[in-house]
Scaffold this active site. Structure first.
Site, PDB file in Angstrom:
ATOM      1  N   SER A 107       0.849  -1.197   0.000  1.00  0.00           N
ATOM      2  CA  SER A 107       0.000   0.000   0.000  1.00  0.00           C
ATOM      3  C   SER A 107       0.887   1.250   0.000  1.00  0.00           C
ATOM      4  O   SER A 107       2.113   1.153   0.180  1.00  0.00           O
ATOM      5  CB  SER A 107      -0.865   0.016   1.262  1.00  0.00           C
ATOM      6  N   ASP A 141      -1.088  -1.765  -4.105  1.00  0.00           N
ATOM      7  CA  ASP A 141      -2.457  -1.684  -3.600  1.00  0.00           C
ATOM      8  C   ASP A 141      -2.895  -0.215  -3.569  1.00  0.00           C
ATOM      9  O   ASP A 141      -2.169   0.647  -3.057  1.00  0.00           O
ATOM     10  CB  ASP A 141      -2.452  -2.273  -2.174  1.00  0.00           C
ATOM     11  N   ASP A 174      -6.450   3.370  -8.360  1.00  0.00           N
ATOM     12  CA  ASP A 174      -7.714   3.561  -7.654  1.00  0.00           C
ATOM     13  C   ASP A 174      -8.288   4.939  -7.975  1.00  0.00           C
ATOM     14  O   ASP A 174      -7.988   5.928  -7.319  1.00  0.00           O
ATOM     15  CB  ASP A 174      -7.500   3.399  -6.152  1.00  0.00           C
TER      16      ASP A 174
END
Ligand code: G3H
Ligand code: 13P
Ligand code: ZN
Length: 332
Positions: free
Chosen positions: A56, A93, A115
Site C-alpha cells: 500500500s 495496492d 484507484d
C-alpha cells in the site's frame, strides 16, 4: 528499469484465468515488514497456494518501496528454499496516481491497482486507461486492477465516509474503454476492523455483532454483464472475534469490531471473484499475540520473543484462509 521477470515474479493474467474457471480466489495479503512476509510465504508454500503480495502507499512510506521490492525477490528464493516454487505477484495496492503506478512498474512490480474510484466516472476511465496503456506496453506485460464503486473506510490516499455500490450498468463501458485486467467492485465490504456501524447489524445471544449480508445481487449483475471477467474484493477481512477478545483481554480496546463472515467470502470465491484482499486480520493476529507476550512476560525485551509468536499465528491464519475460505490451497 527492472522487469518483474528478473525478480522471479509473475503478473496476474494466467492466475486469474485459472482462479475464475477453477472457482477459487487468490489471496492478496498486505505486507510491511519481514515477519509478515515470512508468514505469508510459509503459509502459501505449505498450502501450495499462489499469492499476491500487496504494497500500500502506507507500506511504501513505512518500509521503503525498494526494500519491499527486494523482499519480494527474496520471497521467491525463500519459497524455493522451503521446497516448493509458488507463483508470487508483487502488486501495488490502491495506487493513487499515474506517477506512483509508473514508478512501481519501472521498479519491478508485476501488477498495479489504479484507484480512481473516488473520481467522477469519466476521470476514473481516463486515468485507468492511461495506466493500462503504460502497463500493457512494457516488454513484460504488467497487469492492472481498476475500481468502480466506493468502499467506506479510510485508505491511505483515498478515504470515504460512505460506500457507493458499484453500478452494474457501468462495468461494460469501463472495462471496454480502459482495458483493465481486473475490476474491484463495491458490494458492501469496507476497509478496517469495523466494517459496519452497530446500527447496521444485529446482535447474537452473546451480544456479538452480526453484519448485514454482502450484496451478492450486485455481484451477479456484474457477472452477467462481463462473464468470466476477473473481479476483486477489497476490505475482506473477517475480523475474527477470538483475536478481538484476546486483544481486549490483554489491555486493548476495539469497540464494535465486525468483519465479513467467512461463509460469505467462501461463496464469493466460487464466483468470478478471483482476488480477495486481506490486511486487517493480519494486524489483529499480530497485535493479539504481541499483547499476550507483553502481558504474560513483562520482563521480555527481545523483539524476536514477541514478533516470533506473532509470526507463527499469522502463518496459521493465512494457511487457514487459503485452505478453508479462498480455496487457493493446492492451486500452485
Ligand atoms: O487498503 C488498505 C490496506 O489495509 C492498507 O492499509 O495503507 O495502512 O497500509 P495501510
Ligand atoms: P481489510 O481492511 O478488510 O483487511 O482490507 C484490506 C484491503 O482491501 C487492502 O486493499
Ligand atoms: Zn483495499
Amino acid at each position: 528499469m527492472t522487469s518483474y521477470k528478473e525478480l522471479g515474479l509473475v503478473n496476474t493474467k494466467d492466475l486469474f484465468k485459472k482462479a475464475v474457471s477453477g472457482g477459487y480466489a487468490l489471496p492478496a495479503y498486505n505486507f510491511n515488514n519481514m515477519e509478515q512476509m515470512q508468514a505469508i510465504i510459509q503459509a502459501c508454500v505449505e498450502t501450495k497456494s499462489p499469492v499476491i503480495l500487496q504494497v500500500s502507499a502506507g507500506a511504501r512510506e513505512y518500509a521503503n518501496q525498494n526494500l519491499l521490492k527486494n523482499m519480494a525477490r527474496g520471497a521467491v528464493e525463500y519459497a524455493h528454499e522451503l521446497g516448493y516454487d509458488i507463483p508470487i505477484v508483487l502488486h501495488l495496492d490502491h495506487g493513487g496516481s499515474f506517477e506512483i503506478c509508473r514508478d512501481c512498474i519501472e521498479t519491478g512490480f508485476s501488477s498495479v491497482m489504479i484507484d480512481g474510484s473516488h473520481l467522477p466516472y469519466d476521470e476514473n476511465v481516463a486515468l485507468t486507461k492511461k495506466v493500462c496503456e503504460f502497463a500493457h506496453s512494457q516488454k513484460d506485460y504488467v497487469t492492472v486492477e481498476g475500481e468502480l464503486g466506493v468502499l467506506a473506510g479510510v485508505e491511505d490516499d483515498v478515504s470515504a465516509e460512505h460506500s457507493h455500490y458499484t453500478q452494474p450498468s457501468e462495468v461494460i463501458d469501463f472495462v471496454g474503454k480502459t482495458k483493465v485486467d481486473s475490476l474491484a467492485i463495491s458490494i458492501g465490504t469496507s476497509h478496517g476492523r469495523a466494517k459496519f456501524k452497530p446500527e447496521q447489524c444485529t446482535r447474537n445471544a452473546d451480544g456479538i455483532l452480526i453484519p448485514p449480508p454482502l450484496r451478492f445481487d450486485i455481484l451477479e449483475e456484474v457477472e452477467k454483464k462481463i462473464p468470466g471477467f476477473p473481479i476483486v474484493l477489497h476490505g475482506s477481512s473477517s475480523v475474527p472475534i477470538e483475536y478481538v477478545h484476546m486483544i481486549e483481554k490483554y489491555g486493548g480496546k476495539l469497540t464494535d469490531s465486525v468483519g465479513i463472515p467467512e461463509e460469505q467470502l467462501r461463496k464469493a470465491a466460487k464466483s468470478a471473484v478471483c482476488k480477495i484482499n486481506i490486511d486487517s486480520d493480519g494486524r489483529l493476529a499480530m497485535t493479539a499475540l504481541i499483547r499476550k507476550v507483553f502481558t504474560e512476560k513483562p520482563d521480555e525485551f527481545d523483539p524476536r520473543k514477541y514478533l516470533g509468536p506473532a509470526r507463527d499465528e499469522l502463518k496459521k491464519l493465512y494457511a487457514h484462509k487459503n485452505q478453508n475460505v479462498l480455496g487457493s490451497a493446492g492451486q500452485a
